[in-house]
Design a protein around this motif. Structure first.
Motif, PDB file in Angstrom:
ATOM      1  N   ASN A   1      28.373  22.085  82.539  1.00  0.00           N
ATOM      2  CA  ASN A   1      29.398  23.050  82.902  1.00  0.00           C
ATOM      3  C   ASN A   1      30.434  23.096  81.785  1.00  0.00           C
ATOM      4  N   PRO A   2      30.357  24.079  80.884  1.00  0.00           N
ATOM      5  CA  PRO A   2      31.295  24.144  79.749  1.00  0.00           C
ATOM      6  C   PRO A   2      32.760  24.181  80.167  1.00  0.00           C
ATOM      7  N   LEU A   3      33.038  24.756  81.346  1.00  0.00           N
ATOM      8  CA  LEU A   3      34.425  24.860  81.804  1.00  0.00           C
ATOM      9  C   LEU A   3      34.854  23.682  82.659  1.00  0.00           C
ATOM     10  N   GLY A   4      33.946  22.746  82.885  1.00  0.00           N
ATOM     11  CA  GLY A   4      34.293  21.563  83.658  1.00  0.00           C
ATOM     12  C   GLY A   4      34.743  21.888  85.060  1.00  0.00           C
ATOM     13  N   PRO A   5      35.901  21.362  85.480  1.00  0.00           N
ATOM     14  CA  PRO A   5      36.372  21.602  86.854  1.00  0.00           C
ATOM     15  C   PRO A   5      36.715  23.060  87.142  1.00  0.00           C
ATOM     16  N   LEU A   6      36.840  23.865  86.092  1.00  0.00           N
ATOM     17  CA  LEU A   6      37.164  25.288  86.277  1.00  0.00           C
ATOM     18  C   LEU A   6      35.914  26.146  86.412  1.00  0.00           C
ATOM     19  N   GLN A   7      34.726  25.516  86.326  1.00  0.00           N
ATOM     20  CA  GLN A   7      33.480  26.273  86.321  1.00  0.00           C
ATOM     21  C   GLN A   7      33.301  27.091  87.593  1.00  0.00           C
ATOM     22  N   SER A   8      33.698  26.516  88.713  1.00  0.00           N
ATOM     23  CA  SER A   8      33.495  27.197  90.001  1.00  0.00           C
ATOM     24  C   SER A   8      34.683  28.044  90.423  1.00  0.00           C
ATOM     25  N   VAL A   9      35.751  28.020  89.624  1.00  0.00           N
ATOM     26  CA  VAL A   9      36.944  28.786  90.013  1.00  0.00           C
ATOM     27  C   VAL A   9      36.700  30.278  89.867  1.00  0.00           C
ATOM     28  N   GLY A  10      36.045  30.664  88.761  1.00  0.00           N
ATOM     29  CA  GLY A  10      35.795  32.092  88.515  1.00  0.00           C
ATOM     30  C   GLY A  10      35.020  32.766  89.623  1.00  0.00           C
ATOM     31  N   PRO A  11      33.829  32.252  89.982  1.00  0.00           N
ATOM     32  CA  PRO A  11      33.058  32.886  91.069  1.00  0.00           C
ATOM     33  C   PRO A  11      33.815  32.940  92.386  1.00  0.00           C
ATOM     34  N   SER A  12      34.580  31.867  92.705  1.00  0.00           N
ATOM     35  CA  SER A  12      35.311  31.872  93.971  1.00  0.00           C
ATOM     36  C   SER A  12      36.404  32.929  93.970  1.00  0.00           C
ATOM     37  N   LEU A  13      37.094  33.110  92.831  1.00  0.00           N
ATOM     38  CA  LEU A  13      38.111  34.159  92.759  1.00  0.00           C
ATOM     39  C   LEU A  13      37.497  35.542  92.824  1.00  0.00           C
ATOM     40  N   PHE A  14      36.323  35.683  92.207  1.00  0.00           N
ATOM     41  CA  PHE A  14      35.622  36.975  92.236  1.00  0.00           C
ATOM     42  C   PHE A  14      35.202  37.325  93.671  1.00  0.00           C
ATOM     43  N   ASP A  15      34.694  36.300  94.411  1.00  0.00           N
ATOM     44  CA  ASP A  15      34.287  36.550  95.799  1.00  0.00           C
ATOM     45  C   ASP A  15      35.491  36.947  96.655  1.00  0.00           C
ATOM     46  N   LYS A  16      36.638  36.310  96.423  1.00  0.00           N
ATOM     47  CA  LYS A  16      37.828  36.638  97.214  1.00  0.00           C
ATOM     48  C   LYS A  16      38.336  38.053  96.874  1.00  0.00           C
ATOM     49  N   ALA A  17      38.198  38.424  95.598  1.00  0.00           N
ATOM     50  CA  ALA A  17      38.714  39.721  95.177  1.00  0.00           C
ATOM     51  C   ALA A  17      37.863  40.862  95.720  1.00  0.00           C
TER      52      ALA A  17
END
Length: 216
Positions: A199-215
């Motif tokens: 995971n190149p983004l480390g702990p931030l790897q899953s933040v993007g998809p979760s924000l996209f799903d909420k949006a």
């Protein structure tokens, strides 16, 4: 009265001094341990990584042990009572599958069946018995999953390396009127796999998809 107050303060001074010294000693100990902890995080400390064990209920030590028990099952001679005593109890083995006669045929014979293929007698009798034929497929196993590698990279979700070891034994037992008429085995005697997740983004790897799903 003043002398009494002086005496009380004087009696507290050594205690305060001890606490102050203890605080200094504790701070020195923490400072001494901090580099060791930092080195541990950087260099490995695999013992701090999680591990798991998947054990589908069975009493066999390994694949060969399960195979020896299975070899004692003899078609047209062994009944289900003996099968249970050998450890292949359909109703005590988790994730056991019950197959009807058509499912048994599909599991054993290729489709389409070659004209010159010799069909096993047990399968022919299963086709004739129709609903009286039942197949039991059991898959006892013992799987170990151990995360290894760098603790800090694993903890921060940059890189996770998992080693999977163990064995898995598959047993198909076909029964008509409590009598075994056919058996077939399969499996993996020695499982050795490595799962690598980056995971190149480390702990931030899953933040993007979760924000996209909420949006959306």
């Amino acid at each position: 009265m003043a002398a009494t107050i002086f005496n009380v303060k004087a009696s507290r001074c050594p205690v305060w001094g001890q606490r102050k010294n203890a605080g200094k000693e504790g701070g020195f100990a923490m400072k001494s341990l901090a580099p060791l902890l930092f080195i541990c995080l950087l260099t490995g400390c695999t013992s701090m990584l999680p591990s798991s064990k998947q054990d589908v209920s069975n009493h066999w030590r390994d694949f060969e042990d399960a195979k020896r028990s299975f070899d004692q099952i003899i078609p047209y001679s062994t009944n289900m009572n003996t099968v249970r005593e050998l450890g292949f109890d359909p109703f005590k083995t988790p994730n056991m599958q019950i197959l009807n006669h058509s499912q048994v045929v599909r599991a054993v014979l290729p489709s389409p069946v070659p004209e010159q293929m010799q069909i096993p007698p047990g399968i022919l009798d299963c086709i004739k018995a129709q609903e009286g034929c039942i197949g039991y497929f059991m898959e006892p196993s013992r799987i170990y999953r151990q995360r290894d590698g760098n603790f800090l990279l694993d903890f921060l979700n940059f890189r996770r390396n998992t080693t999977v070891t163990g064995w898995k034994f598959g047993a198909l037992i076909v029964v008509i009127n409590n009598l075994v008429v056919y058996k077939q085995w399969s499996g993996r005697p020695q499982i050795e796999e490595t799962e690598l997740q980056r995971n190149p983004l480390g702990p931030l790897q899953s933040v993007g998809p979760s924000l996209f799903d909420k949006a959306f």
